[in-house]
Design a protein around this motif. Structure first.
Motif, short mmCIF file in Angstrom:
data_model
loop_
_atom_site.label_atom_id
_atom_site.label_comp_id
_atom_site.label_asym_id
_atom_site.label_seq_id
_atom_site.Cartn_x
_atom_site.Cartn_y
_atom_site.Cartn_z
N VAL A 8 25.65 49.03 24.65
CA VAL A 8 24.91 49.95 25.89
C VAL A 8 23.32 49.04 26.39
O VAL A 8 22.83 49.58 27.17
CB VAL A 8 25.54 50.94 26.30
N GLU A 9 22.93 49.69 24.57
CA GLU A 9 21.01 50.47 24.46
C GLU A 9 20.74 48.36 25.04
O GLU A 9 20.11 47.80 25.61
CB GLU A 9 21.19 50.18 23.47
N GLN A 10 21.68 47.31 24.60
CA GLN A 10 21.14 46.13 24.65
C GLN A 10 21.21 45.27 26.20
O GLN A 10 20.04 45.06 26.35
CB GLN A 10 22.33 45.33 23.68
N ILE A 11 22.30 45.87 27.15
CA ILE A 11 22.35 45.51 27.99
C ILE A 11 21.02 46.53 28.90
O ILE A 11 20.82 45.18 29.26
CB ILE A 11 23.95 46.05 28.94
N LEU A 15 18.15 44.26 30.87
CA LEU A 15 17.70 44.57 32.63
C LEU A 15 16.51 44.87 32.79
O LEU A 15 15.07 44.66 33.68
CB LEU A 15 18.85 45.60 33.07
N LYS A 16 16.03 45.82 31.58
CA LYS A 16 14.65 46.41 31.40
C LYS A 16 13.44 44.96 31.92
O LYS A 16 12.78 44.46 32.41
CB LYS A 16 14.22 46.91 30.78
N GLN A 17 13.76 44.30 31.27
CA GLN A 17 12.87 42.52 30.80
C GLN A 17 13.67 41.01 32.39
O GLN A 17 12.16 41.48 32.27
CB GLN A 17 13.48 41.58 29.67
N ALA A 18 14.23 42.05 32.71
CA ALA A 18 14.65 41.02 33.94
C ALA A 18 13.51 42.17 34.86
O ALA A 18 12.68 41.94 35.78
CB ALA A 18 15.91 41.48 34.90
N GLN A 44 26.21 48.01 37.66
CA GLN A 44 26.66 48.73 36.93
C GLN A 44 25.32 49.36 36.16
O GLN A 44 25.96 50.54 36.28
CB GLN A 44 27.55 48.41 35.52
N TYR A 45 24.89 49.22 35.56
CA TYR A 45 23.53 49.95 35.33
C TYR A 45 22.17 50.17 35.12
O TYR A 45 20.90 50.22 34.84
CB TYR A 45 23.26 48.87 33.59
N ALA A 46 21.96 48.84 36.42
CA ALA A 46 20.66 49.29 37.21
C ALA A 46 20.11 50.42 37.53
O ALA A 46 20.84 51.76 37.38
CB ALA A 46 20.81 48.18 38.63
#
Length: 79
Positions: A8-11, A15-18, A44-46
């Motif tokens: 989850v942390e990697q996902i 998304l933060k990089q994007a 899902q995680y935005a």
């Protein structure tokens, strides 16, 4: 069962990089995922932090367990 490649942390980090402005095409190439996977993660995680996502998953698992328990008890009562 298929093992997940990303935590989850990697996902959330991807998304933060994007969000920061890294081009999506370059980002998915670096991470090694498809564009479809990226947008599914985004849906899902935005907007969530990794601890919020982890807590959400734990609550969903607990909710599933409780629903199963209620169904078993209801079935036992009906019999």
């Amino acid at each position: 069962m298929k093992k997940k490649r990303f935590s989850v942390e990697q996902i959330v980090a991807v998304l933060k990089q994007a969000e920061v402005g890294v081009p999506i095409g370059e980002l998915i190439r670096q991470v090694g995922i498809s564009e479809q996977t990226f947008y599914r993660w985004k849906r899902q995680y935005a907007g969530l932090e990794s601890d919020q996502v982890r807590e959400f998953k734990q609550l969903a698992e607990e909710n599933g367990r409780l629903k199963k328990l209620v169904a078993e008890l209801s079935l036992g009562k009906a019999v």
